[in-house]
Scaffold this active site. Structure first.
Site, PDB file in Angstrom:
ATOM      1  N   THR A 281       0.860  -1.174   0.000  1.00  0.00           N
ATOM      2  CA  THR A 281       0.000   0.000   0.000  1.00  0.00           C
ATOM      3  C   THR A 281       0.903   1.233   0.000  1.00  0.00           C
ATOM      4  O   THR A 281       2.101   1.128   0.200  1.00  0.00           O
ATOM      5  CB  THR A 281      -0.916   0.042   1.244  1.00  0.00           C
ATOM      6  OG1 THR A 281      -0.101   0.176   2.427  1.00  0.00           O
ATOM      7  CG2 THR A 281      -1.749  -1.219   1.350  1.00  0.00           C
ATOM      8  N   HIS A 282       0.325   2.392  -0.239  1.00  0.00           N
ATOM      9  CA  HIS A 282       1.110   3.644  -0.253  1.00  0.00           C
ATOM     10  C   HIS A 282       2.350   3.476  -1.142  1.00  0.00           C
ATOM     11  O   HIS A 282       3.468   3.746  -0.734  1.00  0.00           O
ATOM     12  CB  HIS A 282       1.515   4.032   1.176  1.00  0.00           C
ATOM     13  CG  HIS A 282       0.359   4.346   2.059  1.00  0.00           C
ATOM     14  ND1 HIS A 282      -0.176   5.609   2.162  1.00  0.00           N
ATOM     15  CD2 HIS A 282      -0.378   3.550   2.870  1.00  0.00           C
ATOM     16  CE1 HIS A 282      -1.198   5.601   3.011  1.00  0.00           C
ATOM     17  NE2 HIS A 282      -1.338   4.348   3.438  1.00  0.00           N
TER      18      HIS A 282
ATOM     19  N   ASN B 126      -3.304   9.501   7.458  1.00  0.00           N
ATOM     20  CA  ASN B 126      -4.050   9.424   6.207  1.00  0.00           C
ATOM     21  C   ASN B 126      -4.955  10.641   6.105  1.00  0.00           C
ATOM     22  O   ASN B 126      -5.267  11.287   7.112  1.00  0.00           O
ATOM     23  CB  ASN B 126      -4.888   8.151   6.128  1.00  0.00           C
ATOM     24  CG  ASN B 126      -4.061   6.948   5.681  1.00  0.00           C
ATOM     25  OD1 ASN B 126      -3.181   7.068   4.839  1.00  0.00           O
ATOM     26  ND2 ASN B 126      -4.346   5.794   6.263  1.00  0.00           N
TER      27      ASN B 126
ATOM     28  N   TYR C  52       3.015  -4.819   9.295  1.00  0.00           N
ATOM     29  CA  TYR C  52       3.854  -3.971   8.455  1.00  0.00           C
ATOM     30  C   TYR C  52       5.352  -4.155   8.700  1.00  0.00           C
ATOM     31  O   TYR C  52       6.134  -4.135   7.734  1.00  0.00           O
ATOM     32  CB  TYR C  52       3.455  -2.508   8.611  1.00  0.00           C
ATOM     33  CG  TYR C  52       2.064  -2.215   8.065  1.00  0.00           C
ATOM     34  CD1 TYR C  52       1.599  -2.877   6.929  1.00  0.00           C
ATOM     35  CD2 TYR C  52       1.230  -1.289   8.669  1.00  0.00           C
ATOM     36  CE1 TYR C  52       0.342  -2.624   6.420  1.00  0.00           C
ATOM     37  CE2 TYR C  52      -0.033  -1.027   8.171  1.00  0.00           C
ATOM     38  CZ  TYR C  52      -0.481  -1.689   7.039  1.00  0.00           C
ATOM     39  OH  TYR C  52      -1.724  -1.438   6.541  1.00  0.00           O
TER      40      TYR C  52
END
Length: 431
Positions: A96-97, A167, A387
């Site tokens: 992601t990102h 975010n 993560y």
């Protein structure tokens, strides 16, 4: 070494508030903008579905702390960690990102008598920083997606005394606990540029995700610097006075007058659809290019703000920790804590080497422990488990000399997506 979570028994609610709260802020940059999520959800799916799933989506009543809930939470964590790690080994990029843009500068702690005194946030203290902006999903800057920000209090790509992860949006999110993050991930993996039914079904099952996505998504904003970013998670804040407090944080330009990219009612109506407007012919990296130009032209200044809640056992429940709920800004106002001055763009390779984690913080901050997949604290808990392993997997690939896979030659989610290539003509905007 296991992460030292904050263990804290909290009171559990048996039923949600209805109607669901729409995230709101008193900040003038949102003046006049309306989140129509409740009405639009009911137009799509009906009032009966709204009432049913509003009651079911948070997994209430939550069971008390116990081994069964913890075992279920760990099972989800292991599956997600394995999937993210395998993807990191396969492509060497973030899951992601993905592509980002970065800059370096200095953070200065501000003197503010309304901020509880701590051993870390000492007025006048300065730190070198690096900041990375990104799209939370997909490569195309003009898509309808959340935008991300990671701030590290060091100019090195790893380490440092504190990482802060944000975010776009003030509260509300397309996921808010471990159970529905798993459902969201499974739905996203089925998406193609011409097939969005899995995400539509996901937001039907979670009305708070329908509402939260409207708050968090931005359509083709003018600049990463023209947005407001918030943590969406809650951390303990240990001040010198010893009182039990929790904290949320956000980042924005101090002179932000109007937030860019807020969704029109037409875009809100089909929030699961995330492709750019076909009339928008800007390059897919226009936001990244603009941010570099802006930093070179005169720098970018942000203010870091915090919101504090002093815990009351008789009043507060697990809902304090929910990413789907905002804290009342009259009772819990935002306070300026630090000024961030960015002066130099980073090279692309240095930006992509940047690793931020909510596990990197001083002693005065801590992530709360979680007991169950539907525990609202489980979203932050999950980030501490999934993560870091994904980052290790990516690094392993780099260490053996295999560079990250290239991004698609075409705009991701215009030609193909997680679920495969487009199988036919792309639908029109809002389809």
């Amino acid at each position: 070494m296991a992460y030292p979570f904050l263990c804290h028994d909290i009171r559990l609610r048996s039923a949600p508030d209805l109607p669901l709260p729409i995230p709101s802020t008193r900040h003038p940059s949102r003046a006049g903008w309306v989140n129509h999520g409740i009405r639009l959800y009911q137009e799509h799916f009906g009032e009966a579905d709204y009432l049913r799933y509003s009651r079911e989506q948070f997994g209430l009543p939550l069971p008390p702390s116990g081994p069964e809930g913890r075992k279920a939470l760990q099972a989800i964590s292991r599956k997600l960690a394995f999937g993210f790690a395998m993807n990191g080994l396969k492509v060497g990029r973030r899951s992601t990102h993905m592509p980002g843009v970065g800059a370096t500068g200095v953070l200065t702690i501000l003197a503010n008598p309304d901020v509880p005194e701590s051993d870390f946030f000492v007025p006048g203290r300065r730190f070198p920083v690096r900041l990375r902006h990104s799209n939370a999903a997909f490569v195309d800057d003009a898509g309808v997606v959340p935008r991300g920000c990671a701030l590290k209090l060091t100019q090195a790509p790893t380490g440092g005394p504190l990482d802060l992860v944000f975010n776009s949006g003030i509260a509300g999110e397309i996921f808010f606990d471990a159970r529905n993050f798993w459902d969201f991930t499974m739905a996203r993996l089925k998406v193609t540029p011409t097939e969005w039914s899995s995400q539509k079904e996901y937001v039907r099952k979670y009305p708070a995700a329908f509402i939260g996505a409207i708050d968090a998504h931005r359509e083709a904003p003018s600049s990463y610097a023209d947005l407001m970013y918030a943590s969406k998670i809650v951390m303990e804040f240990r001040a010198r006075d010893g009182r039990r407090r929790f904290m949320r944080y956000r980042l924005l330009r101090p002179d932000l007058e109007r937030e860019s990219g807020l969704l029109s009612e037409a875009r809100q109506r089909n929030i699961w659809y995330m492709l750019r407007n076909p009339d928008d012919d800007r390059p897919r990296d226009y936001l990244r290019e603009e941010f570099v130009r802006r930093v070179r032209r005169g720098g970018v200044t942000y203010v870091l703000q915090m919101q504090f809640l002093e815990w009351d056992d008789d009043r507060h429940t697990h809902e304090v920790f929910s990413a789907a709920r905002a804290w009342d800004e009259v009772e819990h106002p935002w306070h300026d804590v630090a000024r961030v001055e960015l002066t130099d763009p980073m090279e692309t390779a240095d930006t992509e080497a940047t690793r931020a984690s909510i596990t990197v913080h001083p002693e005065c901050l801590r992530v709360p422990d979680a007991d169950h997949p539907s525990d609202p604290r489980s979203l932050a808990w999950l980030r501490t488990q999934v993560y870091p392993l994904h980052q290790v997997a990516r690094r392993l690939r780099w260490l053996v000399g295999i560079p990250p896979a290239r991004f698609p030659a075409k705009d991701e989610m215009i030609e193909f997506g997680p679920g495969g290539r487009a199988s036919g003509p792309l639908p029109s905007v809002g389809a």
